[in-house]
Design a protein around this motif. Structure first.
Motif, PDB file in Angstrom:
ATOM      1  N   UNK A 245       0.851  -1.193   0.000  1.00 63.55           N
ATOM      2  CA  UNK A 245       0.000   0.000   0.000  1.00 63.55           C
ATOM      3  C   UNK A 245       0.883   1.238   0.000  1.00 63.55           C
ATOM      4  N   UNK A 246       1.533   1.452  -1.122  1.00 60.17           N
ATOM      5  CA  UNK A 246       2.460   2.559  -1.252  1.00 60.17           C
ATOM      6  C   UNK A 246       1.709   3.725  -1.879  1.00 60.17           C
ATOM      7  N   UNK A 247       1.822   4.881  -1.279  1.00 65.51           N
ATOM      8  CA  UNK A 247       1.089   6.012  -1.824  1.00 65.51           C
ATOM      9  C   UNK A 247       1.536   7.320  -1.221  1.00 65.51           C
ATOM     10  N   UNK A 248       0.663   8.293  -1.268  1.00 61.02           N
ATOM     11  CA  UNK A 248       0.923   9.628  -0.751  1.00 61.02           C
ATOM     12  C   UNK A 248       1.315   9.551   0.719  1.00 61.02           C
ATOM     13  N   UNK A 249       2.327  10.303   1.088  1.00 63.16           N
ATOM     14  CA  UNK A 249       2.856  10.230   2.453  1.00 63.16           C
ATOM     15  C   UNK A 249       1.804  10.575   3.502  1.00 63.16           C
ATOM     16  N   UNK A 250       0.815  11.378   3.155  1.00 63.40           N
ATOM     17  CA  UNK A 250      -0.207  11.721   4.145  1.00 63.40           C
ATOM     18  C   UNK A 250      -1.234  10.602   4.300  1.00 63.40           C
ATOM     19  N   UNK A 251      -1.283   9.682   3.327  1.00 60.25           N
ATOM     20  CA  UNK A 251      -2.264   8.609   3.368  1.00 60.25           C
ATOM     21  C   UNK A 251      -1.704   7.303   3.912  1.00 60.25           C
ATOM     22  N   UNK A 252      -0.421   7.078   3.731  1.00 59.76           N
ATOM     23  CA  UNK A 252       0.164   5.794   4.072  1.00 59.76           C
ATOM     24  C   UNK A 252       1.415   5.971   4.921  1.00 59.76           C
ATOM     25  N   UNK A 253       1.831   4.904   5.529  1.00 66.66           N
ATOM     26  CA  UNK A 253       3.048   4.901   6.322  1.00 66.66           C
ATOM     27  C   UNK A 253       4.242   4.505   5.453  1.00 66.66           C
ATOM     28  N   UNK A 254       3.996   3.818   4.343  1.00 65.11           N
ATOM     29  CA  UNK A 254       5.068   3.363   3.463  1.00 65.11           C
ATOM     30  C   UNK A 254       5.026   4.153   2.165  1.00 65.11           C
ATOM     31  N   UNK A 255       6.173   4.628   1.733  1.00 67.45           N
ATOM     32  CA  UNK A 255       6.294   5.387   0.489  1.00 67.45           C
ATOM     33  C   UNK A 255       7.435   4.749  -0.298  1.00 67.45           C
ATOM     34  N   UNK A 256       7.310   4.682  -1.620  1.00 66.61           N
ATOM     35  CA  UNK A 256       8.405   4.181  -2.435  1.00 66.61           C
ATOM     36  C   UNK A 256       8.871   5.259  -3.395  1.00 66.61           C
ATOM     37  N   UNK A 257      10.191   5.507  -3.365  1.00 65.98           N
ATOM     38  CA  UNK A 257      10.812   6.408  -4.331  1.00 65.98           C
ATOM     39  C   UNK A 257      11.292   5.541  -5.479  1.00 65.98           C
ATOM     40  N   UNK A 258      10.731   5.765  -6.644  1.00 69.05           N
ATOM     41  CA  UNK A 258      11.024   4.910  -7.793  1.00 69.05           C
ATOM     42  C   UNK A 258      12.335   5.284  -8.457  1.00 69.05           C
ATOM     43  N   UNK A 259      12.958   4.294  -9.068  1.00 61.50           N
ATOM     44  CA  UNK A 259      14.137   4.539  -9.886  1.00 61.50           C
ATOM     45  C   UNK A 259      13.661   5.111 -11.223  1.00 61.50           C
ATOM     46  N   UNK A 260      14.552   5.714 -12.005  1.00 61.12           N
ATOM     47  CA  UNK A 260      14.150   6.195 -13.325  1.00 61.12           C
ATOM     48  C   UNK A 260      13.763   5.023 -14.226  1.00 61.12           C
ATOM     49  N   UNK A 261      13.024   5.301 -15.296  1.00 60.27           N
ATOM     50  CA  UNK A 261      12.713   4.233 -16.263  1.00 60.27           C
ATOM     51  C   UNK A 261      14.005   3.613 -16.799  1.00 60.27           C
TER      52      UNK A 261
END
Length: 159
Positions: free
Chosen positions: A102-118
């Motif tokens: 459940x990765x999403x907006x920092x205000x909505x979730x506790x887990x956030x993912x920073x994606x690598x470039x394509x």
């Protein structure tokens, strides 16, 4: 002694480069300089709870986060517990169980993912038609996402 307000606040974990995860928090409102926190977690598919091995510390030496390596993320629940002590007494614990995908907006979730470039970006331009074609593959992620889940923005600068 009253331990109200000693529990951590604003617990957030950020996943980056697919298998690294940093979890951070703010010290409790009534935490003193001698308050110390300890993070434990139970990754998906594991039975044993594990303490953080690589703490992030503030200016007082209090633990305010943890760096994890080789984290395997899946569509499973993980359990996090932050407890500690102040002046030799236990403080208010903080615990949560979260679904790691459940990765999403920092205000909505506790887990956030920073994606690598394509990946594998290719450009083919033809001078005669004044057109360019651009191809790429989706970035690597900690969970399997459909290509249709990604939105891209292309910025073209003329030289």
């Amino acid at each position: 002694a009253d331990m109200n307000g000693t529990a951590i606040e604003n617990f957030v974990c950020v996943i980056f480069n697919v298998s690294f995860m940093n979890c951070t928090w703010h010290v409790g409102r009534t935490a003193t300089e001698d308050t110390q926190y300890f993070l434990y977690w139970r990754p998906p598919k594991k039975k044993d709870i594990t303490e953080c091995q690589n703490y992030i510390k503030d200016d007082y030496g209090r633990h305010t986060g943890c760096r994890f390596q080789n984290v395997i993320i899946g569509n499973k629940y993980a359990y996090f517990l932050v407890n500690g002590s102040r002046s030799g007494q236990n403080i208010e614990p903080y615990d949560t169980t979260i679904m790691l995908y459940e990765i999403g907006n920092i205000s909505d979730y506790i887990i956030v993912e920073k994606l690598t470039p394509p990946l594998n970006v290719s450009v083919n331009c033809t001078e005669a038609s004044h057109r360019c074609s651009i191809w790429w593959q989706p970035p690597r992620t900690s969970t399997k996402k459909k290509s249709s889940c990604f939105k891209y923005e292309i910025v073209i600068e003329s030289k």
